[in-house]
Design a protein around this motif. Structure first.
Motif, short mmCIF file in Angstrom:
data_model
loop_
_atom_site.label_atom_id
_atom_site.label_comp_id
_atom_site.label_asym_id
_atom_site.label_seq_id
_atom_site.Cartn_x
_atom_site.Cartn_y
_atom_site.Cartn_z
N GLU A 60 0.19 4.04 -45.01
CA GLU A 60 -1.01 4.00 -44.16
C GLU A 60 -2.11 3.10 -44.72
OE1 GLU A 60 -1.50 7.90 -46.61
OE2 GLU A 60 0.14 6.84 -45.63
N ASN A 61 -1.91 2.58 -45.92
CA ASN A 61 -2.90 1.66 -46.50
C ASN A 61 -2.52 0.20 -46.34
OD1 ASN A 61 -4.52 3.82 -47.20
ND2 ASN A 61 -3.68 3.99 -49.26
N SER A 62 -1.51 -0.09 -45.53
CA SER A 62 -1.11 -1.46 -45.14
C SER A 62 -0.72 -2.35 -46.31
CB SER A 62 -2.25 -2.16 -44.36
OG SER A 62 -2.73 -1.37 -43.31
N VAL A 63 -0.37 -1.76 -47.44
CA VAL A 63 -0.06 -2.57 -48.62
C VAL A 63 1.12 -3.50 -48.36
CG1 VAL A 63 0.55 -2.53 -51.07
CG2 VAL A 63 -0.97 -0.78 -50.16
N LEU A 64 2.14 -3.00 -47.68
CA LEU A 64 3.31 -3.83 -47.40
C LEU A 64 2.95 -5.00 -46.50
CD1 LEU A 64 6.33 -4.32 -47.75
CD2 LEU A 64 6.73 -2.78 -45.82
N ASP A 65 2.17 -4.75 -45.45
CA ASP A 65 1.74 -5.83 -44.55
C ASP A 65 0.94 -6.89 -45.31
OD1 ASP A 65 2.91 -4.72 -42.33
OD2 ASP A 65 1.05 -3.87 -41.51
N ILE A 66 0.05 -6.44 -46.19
CA ILE A 66 -0.81 -7.36 -46.93
C ILE A 66 0.03 -8.21 -47.88
CG2 ILE A 66 -2.65 -7.52 -48.66
CD1 ILE A 66 -3.75 -4.85 -47.36
N VAL A 67 0.94 -7.59 -48.62
CA VAL A 67 1.78 -8.31 -49.58
C VAL A 67 2.69 -9.29 -48.85
CG1 VAL A 67 3.66 -8.06 -51.25
CG2 VAL A 67 1.64 -6.57 -51.40
N LYS A 68 3.27 -8.87 -47.74
CA LYS A 68 4.14 -9.77 -46.96
C LYS A 68 3.34 -10.94 -46.39
CE LYS A 68 7.99 -7.12 -45.14
NZ LYS A 68 8.52 -6.48 -43.92
N ALA A 69 2.15 -10.65 -45.87
CA ALA A 69 1.31 -11.70 -45.29
C ALA A 69 0.94 -12.74 -46.34
CB ALA A 69 0.05 -11.08 -44.69
N PHE A 70 0.56 -12.27 -47.51
CA PHE A 70 0.18 -13.19 -48.59
C PHE A 70 1.38 -14.00 -49.08
CE2 PHE A 70 -0.89 -14.51 -52.88
CZ PHE A 70 -2.22 -14.91 -52.76
N SER A 71 2.54 -13.37 -49.10
CA SER A 71 3.73 -13.96 -49.71
C SER A 71 4.51 -14.89 -48.76
CB SER A 71 4.67 -12.85 -50.20
OG SER A 71 4.02 -12.06 -51.18
N ARG A 72 4.01 -15.09 -47.57
CA ARG A 72 4.71 -15.96 -46.61
C ARG A 72 4.81 -17.40 -47.08
NH1 ARG A 72 3.36 -14.67 -40.32
NH2 ARG A 72 4.26 -12.57 -40.27
N LYS A 73 3.86 -17.81 -47.91
CA LYS A 73 3.83 -19.20 -48.38
C LYS A 73 3.12 -19.24 -49.72
CE LYS A 73 1.23 -20.43 -44.78
NZ LYS A 73 0.32 -21.17 -43.89
#
Length: 198
Positions: A60-73
């Motif tokens: 619920e703290n969106s950590v996975l979304d944030i890490v994936k978003a940052f790690s796209r490039k």
């Protein structure tokens, strides 16, 4: 008598008790005027060249979304993540760790106030993914530390940070905002000033 830390929590409580039995008292934070760069460089991080996430490692703290978003490039800077991640015992933690690029740094759980304060103060961007739960004290402390805030778009975070933050609903929006904010010094400067005012 009940005390709420956020108007939305007060509304929720009012479904169970008479609203006259509820008081809403918002949090505040002391402004951070300065912080030692040594508390940042000790981790091999360059002040002003990283975004930071301070959150319990829960979905619920969106950590996975944030890490994936940052790690796209490749970003040319770091994403610093605080919190205890045990990839061997927790499947969600393992997924977060697996999704991270080499630019994502997991520093573990840090509780020393001066270190956490310095990490917030010298960050280019404070990323707040909490989706639920009233006023988050760490978010208020980020405002006091003059952090430019990128937050999950929900009524809790919007009430706390107001118009001075930038908001994301999902991984794609988060990635797009990283693209913009990591290279726009003028926008980051404005966001930092708005945070302190708030």
């Amino acid at each position: 008598h009940l005390v709420a830390d956020h108007p939305e929590i007060a509304k929720h409580l009012a479904t169970r008790v008479n609203p006259r039995k509820i008081t809403m008292i918002p949090y505040g934070a002391n402004p951070v005027e300065s912080a030692s760069t040594e508390n940042v460089t000790r981790y091999g991080i360059e002040p002003g060249k990283y975004a930071i996430v301070i959150a319990r490692p829960e979905p619920e703290n969106s950590v996975l979304d944030i890490v994936k978003a940052f790690s796209r490039k490749s970003r040319g800077c770091s994403l610093v993540v605080l919190g205890k991640y045990d990839g061997e015992k927790n499947a969600f933690h393992a997924e977060v760790l697996k999704s991270a690029s080499k630019e994502v740094l997991f520093l573990g759980a840090i509780y020393e106030k001066d270190i956490v304060e310095a990490l917030r103060f010298h960050a280019r961007l404070y990323v707040h993914g909490h989706r639920v739960g009233g006023t988050n004290p760490s978010l208020v402390e980020a405002l006091g530390a003059r952090s430019a805030v990128l937050a999950h778009d929900n009524r809790f975070n919007r009430w706390v940070v107001g118009d001075g933050a930038r908001y994301f609903k999902d991984e794609q929006q988060c990635s797009d905002l990283f693209d913009t904010l990591l290279s726009d010094d003028e926008e980051i400067g404005l966001m930092k000033r708005q945070s302190l005012t708030r």
